[in-house]
Scaffold this motif. Sequence first.
Motif, PDB file in Angstrom:
ATOM      1  N   HIS A  85       0.856  -1.185   0.000  1.00 36.07           N
ATOM      2  CA  HIS A  85       0.000   0.000   0.000  1.00 36.07           C
ATOM      3  C   HIS A  85       0.891   1.234   0.000  1.00 36.07           C
ATOM      4  CE1 HIS A  85      -3.672   2.364   0.608  1.00 36.07           C
ATOM      5  NE2 HIS A  85      -2.816   3.215   1.189  1.00 36.07           N
ATOM      6  N   SER A 142      -1.925  -1.269  -3.986  1.00 34.49           N
ATOM      7  CA  SER A 142      -2.667  -0.004  -4.074  1.00 34.49           C
ATOM      8  C   SER A 142      -1.720   1.159  -4.311  1.00 34.49           C
ATOM      9  CB  SER A 142      -3.461   0.248  -2.785  1.00 34.49           C
ATOM     10  OG  SER A 142      -4.476  -0.709  -2.608  1.00 34.49           O
ATOM     11  N   SER A 163      -6.828  -5.079  -4.203  1.00 35.92           N
ATOM     12  CA  SER A 163      -6.274  -3.868  -3.611  1.00 35.92           C
ATOM     13  C   SER A 163      -5.805  -4.145  -2.179  1.00 35.92           C
ATOM     14  CB  SER A 163      -7.312  -2.750  -3.619  1.00 35.92           C
ATOM     15  OG  SER A 163      -8.421  -3.115  -2.805  1.00 35.92           O
ATOM     16  N   CYS A 164      -4.881  -3.320  -1.711  1.00 33.64           N
ATOM     17  CA  CYS A 164      -4.361  -3.443  -0.349  1.00 33.64           C
ATOM     18  C   CYS A 164      -4.909  -2.288   0.478  1.00 33.64           C
ATOM     19  CB  CYS A 164      -2.831  -3.411  -0.357  1.00 33.64           C
ATOM     20  SG  CYS A 164      -2.086  -3.696   1.269  1.00 33.64           S
ATOM     21  N   ALA A 189      -5.459   0.642   3.219  1.00 43.05           N
ATOM     22  CA  ALA A 189      -4.483   1.551   3.814  1.00 43.05           C
ATOM     23  C   ALA A 189      -4.024   1.055   5.179  1.00 43.05           C
ATOM     24  CB  ALA A 189      -5.086   2.947   3.937  1.00 43.05           C
TER      25      ALA A 189
END
Length: 403
Positions: free
Chosen positions: A347, A377, A390-391, A393
Amino acid sequence: MAAFTLLQLLLLIAIPVFGAMNKTGSLCTVTPSGGKDDSTFIMDAFKQCGKNGQIEITEGDYTIAKVMDYLNLENCDISIRGHLTWNDDIQYWLKNSISVTYAQRSTAFRLGGTNVAIRGHGQALFFGNGQKWYDQNRNNGNQAGRPISFTLWKANSFFVDGITWRQPQFWHTFVAYSQNITMTNLDMNATSNSQWSTVNTDGFDSWNSKDITIKNWVVTCGDDCISIKGNSSNVYVKNVTCHESGSACIGSIGNNAIDYVDDVVFEDITAIHSSNAAWIKTYPASGGHVRNVTFRNVYFQDVNQPLYISPCIYSYSNCDSSRLKISDVLWENITGTSRYNVAAGIHCSSAAPCTGLKFKDIDIKPKNGGTPKFLCSNMNSDSGLPCTGSCPASWKQQLNGNA
């Protein structure tokens, strides 16, 4: 009465005196006393032969009961064949260890100067009585005054070779405000024998330093194995085996500072049963950068989350506000088993997306089978990493199971 006095004198002459620092020309030879403190002899050798001289710390058992701090070495060869044990007077060390400025850290042993070789010949042992520290710390954080075992400070052209560490008090080694440092054939182990973990017993940390070479290390520790911290550049790390650690790491950087890390190569790294393998961790920062980093030929077994980037380490908040830029990082020939099904959690901050990330020959398999996940991400789309999702936050460094 006179006869008795003469007898006393004869007895005193007959009793051997153990432990000394003897100077012959430019050579200072230190022998152990078998007593409560040998640090005075060693410090005396630094003062008398630390410039254009040689220092021999001979075989035997030495007790270190006081801080050793000498920053004026010049053109000096130091040979250490003895076993140095730092005593367990925790209150003394908490009150007297030397500040190294970084994050309220301090040290028990600090050397600096120019053109110095420190050779342990595979015989030197630094024993920190760390178990006493681990037990009194009781898994808490970074206790102020808990000393780093060995620090190079304002050191220029230093060579360190052939030393073994066992149960250090805190970090094993720290290099700060230094340049042209080579450290080879070092063996480090911080392992707790009680219910309390070692807590932050890094193998190596650099800060405000450049032109560093690390080769042929074996490290067992409870935290980062090799950690490159703020304002470090031109660092080359080769042939290091890391057990139970964070392995090869950039960071943490950016904690209330504008930090830069440039031109770092990790090569031929092995990580066994560790938290991460090849990773970057920063705090949310208003600026700074990590640039031109290579992780090459990294092999690992049973690693929690092998590849990882976080712009908000530890707090996992304000992750997308960080403007600390990460760019031009290569992971090449990365092979091993992940503990869970996440092979990578990357991220990057949305305020400063990662650019120039490259992944080549990545072969990561979950140790219990299944398909690995690569979470990504805010990074360049041409990285070569087969992103599967997606990673978030707030993605943690340590996982407790499959994603």
